[in-house]
Design an enzyme around this catalytic site. Structure first.
Site, PDB file in Angstrom:
ATOM      1  N   LYS A  22     -12.585 -12.043   2.448  1.00  0.00           N
ATOM      2  CA  LYS A  22     -12.298 -11.678   1.500  1.00  0.00           C
ATOM      3  C   LYS A  22     -11.398 -11.097   1.903  1.00  0.00           C
ATOM      4  O   LYS A  22     -10.026 -10.552   1.476  1.00  0.00           O
ATOM      5  CB  LYS A  22     -13.036 -11.234   0.592  1.00  0.00           C
ATOM      6  CG  LYS A  22     -12.435 -10.439  -0.427  1.00  0.00           C
ATOM      7  CD  LYS A  22     -13.212  -9.982  -1.826  1.00  0.00           C
ATOM      8  CE  LYS A  22     -14.062  -8.066  -0.703  1.00  0.00           C
ATOM      9  NZ  LYS A  22     -13.174  -7.268  -1.108  1.00  0.00           N
ATOM     10  N   ASN A  23     -11.382  -9.751   2.791  1.00  0.00           N
ATOM     11  CA  ASN A  23     -10.892  -8.727   2.995  1.00  0.00           C
ATOM     12  C   ASN A  23      -9.608  -8.882   4.344  1.00  0.00           C
ATOM     13  O   ASN A  23      -9.089  -8.009   4.121  1.00  0.00           O
ATOM     14  CB  ASN A  23     -11.178  -7.490   3.134  1.00  0.00           C
ATOM     15  CG  ASN A  23     -12.548  -6.963   2.473  1.00  0.00           C
ATOM     16  OD1 ASN A  23     -12.271  -7.101   1.024  1.00  0.00           O
ATOM     17  ND2 ASN A  23     -13.216  -6.140   2.358  1.00  0.00           N
ATOM     18  N   ARG A  93      -8.876  -2.995  -6.134  1.00  0.00           N
ATOM     19  CA  ARG A  93      -7.902  -1.863  -4.378  1.00  0.00           C
ATOM     20  C   ARG A  93      -7.243  -2.632  -4.108  1.00  0.00           C
ATOM     21  O   ARG A  93      -5.330  -1.920  -3.481  1.00  0.00           O
ATOM     22  CB  ARG A  93      -9.208  -1.484  -4.047  1.00  0.00           C
ATOM     23  CG  ARG A  93      -8.517  -0.654  -2.669  1.00  0.00           C
ATOM     24  CD  ARG A  93      -9.014   1.073  -3.044  1.00  0.00           C
ATOM     25  NE  ARG A  93      -8.202   1.706  -2.534  1.00  0.00           N
ATOM     26  CZ  ARG A  93      -8.291   2.703  -3.038  1.00  0.00           C
ATOM     27  NH1 ARG A  93      -8.363   2.682  -4.545  1.00  0.00           N
ATOM     28  NH2 ARG A  93      -6.798   3.869  -2.796  1.00  0.00           N
ATOM     29  N   CYS A 117     -13.503  -0.080  -6.805  1.00  0.00           N
ATOM     30  CA  CYS A 117     -14.672  -0.104  -5.799  1.00  0.00           C
ATOM     31  C   CYS A 117     -14.970   1.837  -6.685  1.00  0.00           C
ATOM     32  O   CYS A 117     -14.442   2.606  -5.752  1.00  0.00           O
ATOM     33  CB  CYS A 117     -15.879  -0.426  -5.283  1.00  0.00           C
ATOM     34  SG  CYS A 117     -15.970  -1.994  -5.234  1.00  0.00           S
ATOM     35  N   ARG A 122     -10.530   7.880  -3.380  1.00  0.00           N
ATOM     36  CA  ARG A 122      -9.590   6.692  -2.540  1.00  0.00           C
ATOM     37  C   ARG A 122      -8.633   7.051  -2.190  1.00  0.00           C
ATOM     38  O   ARG A 122      -7.490   6.792  -3.136  1.00  0.00           O
ATOM     39  CB  ARG A 122     -10.455   5.641  -2.764  1.00  0.00           C
ATOM     40  CG  ARG A 122     -12.358   5.080  -3.032  1.00  0.00           C
ATOM     41  CD  ARG A 122     -12.420   4.108  -3.569  1.00  0.00           C
ATOM     42  NE  ARG A 122     -11.721   3.123  -2.126  1.00  0.00           N
ATOM     43  CZ  ARG A 122     -12.043   1.366  -2.687  1.00  0.00           C
ATOM     44  NH1 ARG A 122     -12.428   1.297  -3.283  1.00  0.00           N
ATOM     45  NH2 ARG A 122     -11.570   1.104  -1.438  1.00  0.00           N
ATOM     46  N   ILE A 124      -4.825   8.180  -1.178  1.00  0.00           N
ATOM     47  CA  ILE A 124      -3.957   7.256  -0.497  1.00  0.00           C
ATOM     48  C   ILE A 124      -2.168   7.227   0.638  1.00  0.00           C
ATOM     49  O   ILE A 124      -1.347   7.484   0.307  1.00  0.00           O
ATOM     50  CB  ILE A 124      -3.010   5.852  -1.639  1.00  0.00           C
ATOM     51  CG1 ILE A 124      -2.463   6.573  -2.337  1.00  0.00           C
ATOM     52  CG2 ILE A 124      -4.499   5.183  -2.087  1.00  0.00           C
ATOM     53  CD1 ILE A 124      -1.420   5.877  -2.778  1.00  0.00           C
ATOM     54  N   GLN A 126      -2.431   8.520   3.122  1.00  0.00           N
ATOM     55  CA  GLN A 126      -1.900   8.116   4.494  1.00  0.00           C
ATOM     56  C   GLN A 126      -0.837   6.740   4.242  1.00  0.00           C
ATOM     57  O   GLN A 126      -0.094   6.801   5.125  1.00  0.00           O
ATOM     58  CB  GLN A 126      -2.903   7.493   5.617  1.00  0.00           C
ATOM     59  CG  GLN A 126      -4.240   8.873   5.732  1.00  0.00           C
ATOM     60  CD  GLN A 126      -3.037   9.324   7.073  1.00  0.00           C
ATOM     61  OE1 GLN A 126      -2.851   8.975   7.673  1.00  0.00           O
ATOM     62  NE2 GLN A 126      -3.018  11.258   6.041  1.00  0.00           N
ATOM     63  N   ASP A 306     -19.139  -1.655   4.288  1.00  0.00           N
ATOM     64  CA  ASP A 306     -19.699  -2.741   3.472  1.00  0.00           C
ATOM     65  C   ASP A 306     -21.098  -3.428   3.762  1.00  0.00           C
ATOM     66  O   ASP A 306     -21.593  -4.139   3.319  1.00  0.00           O
ATOM     67  CB  ASP A 306     -18.432  -3.653   3.222  1.00  0.00           C
ATOM     68  CG  ASP A 306     -17.576  -3.243   3.014  1.00  0.00           C
ATOM     69  OD1 ASP A 306     -16.373  -3.920   2.701  1.00  0.00           O
ATOM     70  OD2 ASP A 306     -17.073  -2.350   2.598  1.00  0.00           O
ATOM     71  N   ARG A 398     -17.179 -11.155  -7.267  1.00  0.00           N
ATOM     72  CA  ARG A 398     -15.794 -10.424  -6.861  1.00  0.00           C
ATOM     73  C   ARG A 398     -15.442 -11.424  -4.732  1.00  0.00           C
ATOM     74  O   ARG A 398     -14.288 -11.501  -4.701  1.00  0.00           O
ATOM     75  CB  ARG A 398     -15.590  -8.622  -7.018  1.00  0.00           C
ATOM     76  CG  ARG A 398     -15.370  -8.698  -8.263  1.00  0.00           C
ATOM     77  CD  ARG A 398     -15.063  -7.015  -8.103  1.00  0.00           C
ATOM     78  NE  ARG A 398     -13.791  -6.325  -7.242  1.00  0.00           N
ATOM     79  CZ  ARG A 398     -13.527  -5.405  -6.737  1.00  0.00           C
ATOM     80  NH1 ARG A 398     -14.548  -4.246  -7.036  1.00  0.00           N
ATOM     81  NH2 ARG A 398     -12.422  -5.009  -6.253  1.00  0.00           N
TER      82      ARG A 398
HETATM   83  C1  EPZ Z   1     -10.689  -1.383   2.164  1.00  0.00           C
HETATM   84  O1  EPZ Z   1     -10.510  -0.658   1.556  1.00  0.00           O
HETATM   85  C2  EPZ Z   1     -11.291  -2.555   2.664  1.00  0.00           C
HETATM   86  N1  EPZ Z   1     -11.437  -3.036   1.042  1.00  0.00           N
HETATM   87  C3  EPZ Z   1     -13.159  -2.183   1.597  1.00  0.00           C
HETATM   88  O2  EPZ Z   1     -14.236  -3.456   1.682  1.00  0.00           O
HETATM   89  C4  EPZ Z   1     -14.138  -1.693   3.051  1.00  0.00           C
HETATM   90  O3  EPZ Z   1     -14.775  -0.569   2.353  1.00  0.00           O
HETATM   91  C5  EPZ Z   1     -12.822  -0.440   3.806  1.00  0.00           C
HETATM   92  O4  EPZ Z   1     -10.895  -1.161   4.174  1.00  0.00           O
HETATM   93  C6  EPZ Z   1     -13.610  -0.127   4.849  1.00  0.00           C
HETATM   94  O5  EPZ Z   1     -13.697  -0.340   5.815  1.00  0.00           O
HETATM   95  C7  EPZ Z   1     -10.222  -4.540   1.163  1.00  0.00           C
HETATM   96  O6  EPZ Z   1     -10.166  -4.979   2.261  1.00  0.00           O
HETATM   97  C8  EPZ Z   1      -9.744  -5.257  -0.077  1.00  0.00           C
HETATM   98  P1  EPZ Z   1     -10.170   2.097   4.139  1.00  0.00           P
HETATM   99  P2  EPZ Z   1      -9.769   0.333   2.352  1.00  0.00           P
HETATM  100  O7  EPZ Z   1      -7.868   2.414   3.294  1.00  0.00           O
HETATM  101  O8  EPZ Z   1      -8.562   0.026   2.251  1.00  0.00           O
HETATM  102  C9  EPZ Z   1      -9.739   7.472   3.239  1.00  0.00           C
HETATM  103  C10 EPZ Z   1     -15.860  -4.342  -0.355  1.00  0.00           C
HETATM  104  O9  EPZ Z   1     -16.587  -4.049  -0.248  1.00  0.00           O
HETATM  105  N2  EPZ Z   1      -8.431   6.952   2.936  1.00  0.00           N
HETATM  106  O10 EPZ Z   1     -10.680   2.420   5.373  1.00  0.00           O
HETATM  107  O11 EPZ Z   1     -10.097   1.598   0.691  1.00  0.00           O
HETATM  108  C11 EPZ Z   1     -11.049   7.781   1.904  1.00  0.00           C
HETATM  109  O12 EPZ Z   1     -11.647   8.323   1.812  1.00  0.00           O
HETATM  110  C12 EPZ Z   1     -14.367  -2.920  -0.168  1.00  0.00           C
HETATM  111  O13 EPZ Z   1     -14.834  -5.230   0.648  1.00  0.00           O
HETATM  112  C13 EPZ Z   1      -8.044   8.334   2.741  1.00  0.00           C
HETATM  113  O14 EPZ Z   1      -8.271   9.616   2.993  1.00  0.00           O
HETATM  114  O15 EPZ Z   1     -10.402   1.179   2.891  1.00  0.00           O
HETATM  115  C14 EPZ Z   1     -10.984   5.772   1.649  1.00  0.00           C
HETATM  116  O16 EPZ Z   1     -11.860   6.106   0.675  1.00  0.00           O
HETATM  117  C15 EPZ Z   1     -15.634  -1.579  -0.340  1.00  0.00           C
HETATM  118  N3  EPZ Z   1      -6.385   8.572   3.154  1.00  0.00           N
HETATM  119  C16 EPZ Z   1     -11.333   5.335   2.870  1.00  0.00           C
HETATM  120  O17 EPZ Z   1     -10.525   6.097   3.568  1.00  0.00           O
HETATM  121  C17 EPZ Z   1      -6.090   7.050   2.812  1.00  0.00           C
HETATM  122  O18 EPZ Z   1      -4.877   6.690   3.045  1.00  0.00           O
HETATM  123  C18 EPZ Z   1     -11.209   4.011   3.478  1.00  0.00           C
HETATM  124  O19 EPZ Z   1      -9.774   3.963   3.591  1.00  0.00           O
HETATM  125  C19 EPZ Z   1      -6.516   6.417   3.229  1.00  0.00           C
HETATM  126  C20 EPZ Z   1      -7.718   6.329   3.139  1.00  0.00           C
END
Ligand code: EPZ
Length: 421
Positions: A22-23, A93, A117, A122, A124, A126, A306, A398
């Site tokens: 999915k991801n 997301r 979720c 969460r 953005i 970065q 995950d 999902r």
């Molecule tokens: C992706 O989420 C996945 N979602 C998530 O899977 C997965 O848990 C996560 O990557 C980590 O592997 C999809 O691919 C659709 P991040 P994403 O950018 O993009 C902090 C599932 O169950 N952060 O690595 O949100 C913040 O705390 C889902 O399939 C910042 O502070 O992951 C964020 O929550 C759940 N600033 C954490 O890092 C930023 O600009 C992880 O974010 C970006 C992130």
């Protein structure tokens, strides 16, 4: 209302074919916005988040045809910038990948703030840092994110303050057709980052280093259509591996990449189960006695966040006290309350859960609080005495393609039941 009803006690045996990831599918679907041509994507999982994302593109003017259950044809030639429907974008997301692909193709972007979720904050920041370094002017409020620029993204160097999957993907999308070269440092290294880079390179992009913490993207003038197959879903695979270990069964998982599962396999073997690896499959054999273990979630190649709820269920069945530390999200233990309803003994202190294993689980009425928590409840129900009813199962759907059918085929007493609302 639909529920999943499970009568516990059966151990899992047989074979299961893992679906596309999915991801990986989601960023590749949104990457098609960069391509004014026809793309054929194979091994796409039949899950709600994919269906929703395809609808978002259709509403923007893309032509989207399902060739078969797992093959989709997408042509974004006629997609119009800034036309995604907020009520759809806010459901997930991954829709925020439209920011990178719109900015990369049109030099501007306008997307409703994404959903996803509830794991606490969460942010953005970065993503915004990356877009601004690429020359964009970003305006973000709680409703929308807008990117403007005088002449589209320009190559730059970006050092992420933290490892972030989403921001790494969004900058890759924005930089693929930028003027000049972009270097991303402290990049996420997940297999789906590599899959996206491979897809974009198949479309004519010039991306190197994906899978390491330094990714180089040499901007090209345009991208062309292609045919591309999504990698197998390592999280779906890990989920069934843990289900086999938890139920003391033995299952053969086909269509996997063992290399992607290394950390999961290692942790499952630490609890006593046996994982045999082959070229594109693994066999997991559970044991009657499950050993305690400690887990810290971490970006790839660490133990995936995950897989955290699923692992916690296995540790509820282990002998002794285990510790689970959540290293990625602020709070990802909302499911603990649901496990406690089933007899688990777990105490959460900030980002750490202390699990006192060995307490027998019993059936209960529980809720899927998010996608991975929901599937963890299914694993718990498979191991519980009696019947468990799980609600909010649309959250499970999902990201899991036919979870009920796949588990039934391995001997689980599980069914999806529709109740009048
Ligand atoms: C992706 O989420 C996945 N979602 C998530 O899977 C997965 O848990 C996560 O990557 C980590 O592997 C999809 O691919 C659709 P991040 P994403 O950018 O993009 C902090 C599932 O169950 N952060 O690595 O949100 C913040 O705390 C889902 O399939 C910042 O502070 O992951 C964020 O929550 C759940 N600033 C954490 O890092 C930023 O600009 C992880 O974010 C970006 C992130």
């Amino acid at each position: 209302m639909d529920k999943i009803v499970v009568r516990g006690g059966a151990s899992l045996h047989g074979s299961v074919e893992i679906s596309g990831m999915k991801n990986a599918a989601l960023p590749i679907i949104y990457a098609c916005v960069l391509v004014e041509d026809k793309c054929i994507i194979e091994n796409v999982p039949d899950v709600r988040d994919v269906a929703l994302s395809l609808n978002i593109l259709r509403e923007m003017g893309a032509t989207v045809n399902r060739i078969d259950k797992t093959t989709v044809e997408i042509d974004c030639t006629n997609v119009r910038c800034g036309t995604s429907k907020a009520e759809l974008v806010q459901k997930i997301r991954a829709s925020y990948y439209l920011l990178g692909s719109e900015f990369g193709r049109f030099g501007r972007a306008y997307v409703a703030y994404p959903g996803g979720c509830d794991f606490g904050g969460r942010p953005i920041d970065q993503h915004i840092k990356g877009f601004e370094l690429l020359g964009g002017t970003v305006k973000a409020d709680c409703e929308h994110v807008e990117i403007e620029s005088d002449h589209g993204p320009c190559g730059t160097s970006i050092f992420f303050d933290i490892v972030t999957v989403g921001a790494t993907i969004n900058v890759m999308l924005a930089a693929a057709m930028a003027e000049g070269t972009t270097i991303i440092e402290n990049a996420a290294r997940e297999p789906h980052i590599v899959d996206l880079a491979n897809f974009l390179n198949t479309c004519g992009a010039r991306i190197s280093g994906a899978g390491t913490d330094v990714i180089k993207i040499k901007g090209v003038d345009s991208l062309h259509g292609c045919t591309y197959a999504i990698i197998p879903d390592m999280i779906e695979a890990g989920t069934y591996m843990i289900a086999a270990a938890a139920t003391g069964g033995c299952i053969h998982l086909t269509n996997v990449i063992p290399k992607h599962l290394e950390c999961i396999s290692s942790k499952i073997e630490e609890t006593g189960a046996v994982v045999d690896e082959y070229d594109d499959s693994v066999v997991v054999t559970g044991k009657p006695s499950i050993r305690k273990a400690n887990v810290k979630t971490h970006p790839y190649p660490g133990f995936p966040t995950d897989m955290q709820p699923q692992m916690a269920v296995l540790l509820c069945l282990a002998n002794g006290v285990s510790y689970v530390s959540e290293g990625v999200y602020e709070k990802r233990f909302r499911y603990v309350e649901e496990l406690i309803k089933m007899g688990a003994s777990i105490k959460v202190n900030g980002r750490t859960a202390v699990i006192e294993g060995g307490k027998p689980l019993h059936g209960a009425d529980v809720v899927a609080v998010d996608l991975r928590a929901g599937v963890a409840m299914i694993i718990a129900a498979l191991c519980a005495e009696g019947t468990t009813e799980i609600s909010q199962i649309h959250l499970i759907e999902r990201g899991y393609d036919d979870v009920v059918g796949k588990l039934r085929s391995m001997g689980a007493d599980i069914e999806k039941v529709s109740y009048p609302d």
